[in-house]
Motif scaffolding. Structure first.
Motif, short mmCIF file in Angstrom:
data_model
loop_
_atom_site.label_atom_id
_atom_site.label_comp_id
_atom_site.label_asym_id
_atom_site.label_seq_id
_atom_site.Cartn_x
_atom_site.Cartn_y
_atom_site.Cartn_z
N LEU A 190 0.71 -1.12 -0.05
CA LEU A 190 -0.04 0.06 -0.04
C LEU A 190 0.91 1.34 -0.07
O LEU A 190 0.35 2.27 -0.27
N THR A 191 2.10 1.04 0.29
CA THR A 191 2.78 2.31 0.32
C THR A 191 3.38 3.01 -1.15
O THR A 191 3.05 2.15 -1.96
N PRO A 192 3.86 4.05 -1.02
CA PRO A 192 4.21 4.71 -2.15
C PRO A 192 5.27 3.75 -3.21
O PRO A 192 5.30 3.96 -4.25
N VAL A 193 5.92 2.86 -2.59
CA VAL A 193 6.80 2.26 -3.10
C VAL A 193 6.19 1.24 -4.44
O VAL A 193 6.43 1.09 -5.59
N ILE A 224 -6.85 -0.89 -6.62
CA ILE A 224 -7.10 -1.61 -5.30
C ILE A 224 -7.15 -0.51 -3.96
O ILE A 224 -6.27 0.22 -3.79
N ILE A 225 -8.15 -0.98 -3.19
CA ILE A 225 -8.13 -0.37 -1.81
C ILE A 225 -8.16 -1.34 -0.88
O ILE A 225 -8.81 -2.32 -0.97
N ASN A 226 -7.72 -1.13 0.33
CA ASN A 226 -7.58 -1.94 1.41
C ASN A 226 -8.86 -1.46 2.40
O ASN A 226 -8.65 -0.42 3.05
N VAL A 227 -9.98 -2.40 2.36
CA VAL A 227 -10.94 -2.05 3.20
C VAL A 227 -10.87 -2.73 4.48
O VAL A 227 -10.32 -3.87 4.40
N GLY A 228 -11.63 -2.18 5.77
CA GLY A 228 -11.54 -3.08 6.86
C GLY A 228 -12.85 -3.63 6.93
O GLY A 228 -13.24 -4.17 8.06
N ASN A 229 -13.77 -3.69 6.06
CA ASN A 229 -14.96 -4.10 6.03
C ASN A 229 -15.38 -5.18 5.16
O ASN A 229 -15.53 -5.10 4.03
N PRO A 230 -15.66 -6.34 5.84
CA PRO A 230 -15.93 -7.47 4.92
C PRO A 230 -17.06 -7.43 3.85
O PRO A 230 -16.99 -7.85 2.76
N MET A 231 -17.97 -6.65 4.31
CA MET A 231 -19.02 -6.35 3.31
C MET A 231 -18.80 -5.43 2.30
O MET A 231 -19.41 -5.42 1.23
N HIS A 232 -17.52 -4.97 2.29
CA HIS A 232 -17.50 -4.05 0.94
C HIS A 232 -16.15 -4.59 0.37
O HIS A 232 -16.01 -4.33 -0.90
N ALA A 233 -15.58 -5.89 0.96
CA ALA A 233 -14.47 -6.50 0.08
C ALA A 233 -14.74 -7.48 -1.18
O ALA A 233 -15.93 -7.85 -1.07
N ASP A 234 -13.90 -7.64 -2.17
CA ASP A 234 -14.08 -8.65 -3.06
C ASP A 234 -13.04 -9.67 -2.85
O ASP A 234 -13.28 -10.85 -3.27
N ILE A 235 -11.77 -9.26 -2.51
CA ILE A 235 -10.86 -10.18 -2.15
C ILE A 235 -10.68 -10.25 -0.74
O ILE A 235 -10.24 -9.31 -0.05
N ALA A 274 -3.36 11.38 -4.54
CA ALA A 274 -2.15 10.32 -4.80
C ALA A 274 -0.66 10.99 -5.01
O ALA A 274 0.40 10.69 -4.47
N ARG A 275 -0.84 11.94 -5.92
CA ARG A 275 0.18 12.77 -6.36
C ARG A 275 0.95 13.55 -5.25
O ARG A 275 2.24 13.48 -4.96
N VAL A 276 0.26 14.09 -4.50
CA VAL A 276 0.45 14.72 -3.37
C VAL A 276 1.27 13.84 -2.23
O VAL A 276 2.09 14.38 -1.57
N GLN A 277 0.76 12.66 -2.32
CA GLN A 277 1.41 11.71 -1.38
C GLN A 277 2.66 10.79 -2.10
O GLN A 277 3.03 9.76 -1.68
N ALA A 278 3.11 11.42 -3.17
CA ALA A 278 4.23 10.63 -3.88
C ALA A 278 3.81 9.36 -4.35
O ALA A 278 4.64 8.65 -4.49
N ARG A 279 2.66 9.30 -4.83
CA ARG A 279 2.13 8.05 -5.41
C ARG A 279 1.50 8.32 -6.83
O ARG A 279 1.37 9.65 -7.19
N VAL A 280 1.28 7.41 -7.55
CA VAL A 280 0.68 7.61 -9.10
C VAL A 280 -0.58 7.74 -8.87
O VAL A 280 -1.33 8.57 -9.73
N GLY A 281 -1.50 6.90 -8.09
CA GLY A 281 -2.90 7.22 -8.07
C GLY A 281 -3.62 6.20 -9.37
O GLY A 281 -3.10 5.73 -10.16
N PRO A 282 -4.95 6.16 -8.95
CA PRO A 282 -5.64 5.15 -9.88
C PRO A 282 -6.03 5.87 -11.14
O PRO A 282 -5.96 7.29 -11.04
N PRO A 283 -6.55 5.18 -12.15
CA PRO A 283 -6.91 5.94 -13.41
C PRO A 283 -8.10 7.18 -13.25
O PRO A 283 -8.88 6.94 -12.04
N LEU A 284 -8.36 8.06 -13.92
CA LEU A 284 -9.40 9.04 -13.93
C LEU A 284 -10.77 8.49 -13.70
O LEU A 284 -11.53 8.82 -13.03
N PHE A 285 -11.00 7.27 -14.39
CA PHE A 285 -12.16 6.61 -14.45
C PHE A 285 -12.66 5.54 -13.17
O PHE A 285 -13.71 5.16 -13.29
#
Lengths: 150, 283
Positions: free
Chosen positions: A35-38, A46-57, B30-41
């Motif tokens: 999840l970090t900038p690296v 991809i979003i890390n959610v804490g809620n099973p009701m919102h999760a896909d994986i 995302a750019r502010v946080q030095a990340r690339v970020g998701p697509p516009l859509f």
């Protein structure tokens, strides 16, 4: 047309639920590293959610024991279809070095169906992302299975 | 005929403008946080995916509340495009906001309950400010009708600068940006899992998300009234305001509801009163 857009969107917007099922935190740190900038997995939606009701994986790390097997099954039940499960690390796959301990049930697949296995001790962030991408490919089969009722 | 076109424009504006603004927001954040970020859509992919998921509801009232929230938000934007009465539009969106809270309160989950209570406090915080903004607009233009506000010869921002700042507070709360993202927020986890939205899932979460886009469009329209004399000025004002929101979101941390209520009411009500007295004295 709308159906094909939904199909495409499923692959483009996987929301993860990470469950630490008694791991040593090695694999958990690697999951969070994604999840970090690296590695920045939000690039892929991809979003890390804490809620099973919102999760896909569901990403599961660590061995399953008699205490938390119910929690694991409960979280899996709460996720709406279609859903896939990725087991991460040696412990999640088989119980790892703890497999013979008296309180350990074994790998994640002893409790819930697992779709993708990511090995390693701990698993590398690259391997975890690879596992998630592989899991995305399984959504199609899941939807089909849901329709035929199997 | 023209009215039908305006209704269609209002109904389309929500998903199109709201979704794109939300996508751009995520990229810039995302750019502010030095990340690339998701697509516009990305917001469209998220909503489409949610619509395709299994519908799981806690009870029928939750589903009803999600639909009612969407209906009220769409109605508020459509009324705005029809250049109707500002007070009517204000109350329509307030009803929508309450239905969202009502839906969360139907569930027994503690996360959902606390999120709903916090959302009620947020509503309590920003609604008086919005009323003051509308009163300020009335004192200047002598009308609640958007038609008349658009005919006003000079930009309202020059006469209502403090009220624009007050609207900024309401905007930050409504957009669920830090430091006011108490009830729920877009970024990863928070202490309440997903707060207000914890028990909305699948298609119903998608409805709530679409309704939120309409709310964003409504608030941006309200900001646009402050420079209604030409399109270029309006566009510049909106872009600058939204960029400022993103910066505020990134440089501040989440605060408590006590701080929010005390600070926003103290600052917001003072600024509103100063501006209203100034308007009154200048007449």
């Amino acid at each position: 047309m709308f159906k094909s857009f939904i199909k495409k969107s499923r692959i483009k917007s996987p929301w993860l639920l990470h469950f630490d099922c008694g791991s040593c935190n090695g694999c958990d740190i690697e999951v969070l590293a994604c999840l970090t900038p690296v590695y920045d997995i939000e690039r892929f939606g991809i979003i890390n959610v804490g809620n099973p009701m919102h999760a896909d994986i569901m990403l599961v790390t660590g061995t399953v024991n008699h205490r938390n097997k119910k929690v694991l099954a409960n979280l899996y039940e709460q996720m709406p279809h279609p859903k896939v499960v990725v087991a991460i690390g040696a412990c999640g796959l088989s119980g790892g070095v703890f497999r013979d301990a008296y309180n350990v049930v074994g790998g994640v697949d002893k409790v819930i169906p697992v779709d993708v296995y990511v090995s390693g001790c701990p698993a590398k962030p690259e391997a975890i992302i690879d596992g998630v991408v592989m899991a995305l490919g399984k959504f199609e089969d899941k939807v089909k299975a849901l329709r035929t009722g199997t | 005929m023209n009215d039908y076109l305006l209704v269609a424009a209002g109904v389309l504006a929500g998903p199109v403008i709201g979704g794109l603004v939300s996508g751009a927001d995520r990229i810039i954040t995302a750019r502010v946080q030095a990340r690339v970020g998701p697509p516009l859509f990305q917001p469209f992919y998220d909503v489409a995916k949610l619509l395709g998921k299994e519908a799981v509801v806690v009870n029928v009232w939750q589903a009803f509340c999600a639909y009612a929230y969407l209906a009220a938000s769409v109605l508020a934007v459509v009324l705005f495009f029809l250049q109707s009465d500002l007070l009517l539009i204000f109350f329509t969106q307030a009803v929508g906001a309450l239905f969202l809270v009502g839906g969360a309160l139907t569930s027994t989950s503690p996360f959902s309950q606390i999120g709903a209570h916090r959302e009620l406090l947020q509503i309590l915080t920003y609604e008086p400010l919005l009323v003051f903004v509308i009163i300020g607009i009335y004192l200047e233009t002598h009308s609640f009708k958007i038609v008349d506000i658009f005919r006003w010869p000079e930009p309202l921002l020059l006469k209502l600068p403090f009220l624009f700042v007050v609207l900024g507070y309401a905007l930050t709360i409504k957009l669920r940006k830090s430091p006011f993202d108490l009830s729920t927020c877009h970024h990863a986890h928070q202490e309440l899992v997903k707060g207000l939205l914890t028990d909305y899932s699948g298609p119903f979460l998608a409805l709530v998300e679409i309704a939120h886009w309409f709310d964003v469009v409504f608030l941006l329209c309200l900001c646009a009234l402050f420079w209604a004399t030409n399109w270029v000025g309006m566009a510049i004002l909106l872009v600058v305001t939204y960029l400022l929101e993103i910066v505020i979101d990134n440089v501040t941390a989440r605060m408590t509801w006590r701080w929010m209520l005390g600070y926003v009411w103290a600052m917001g009500l003072t600024l509103s009163l100063v501006n209203l007295i100034w308007l009154y004295a200048a007449r």
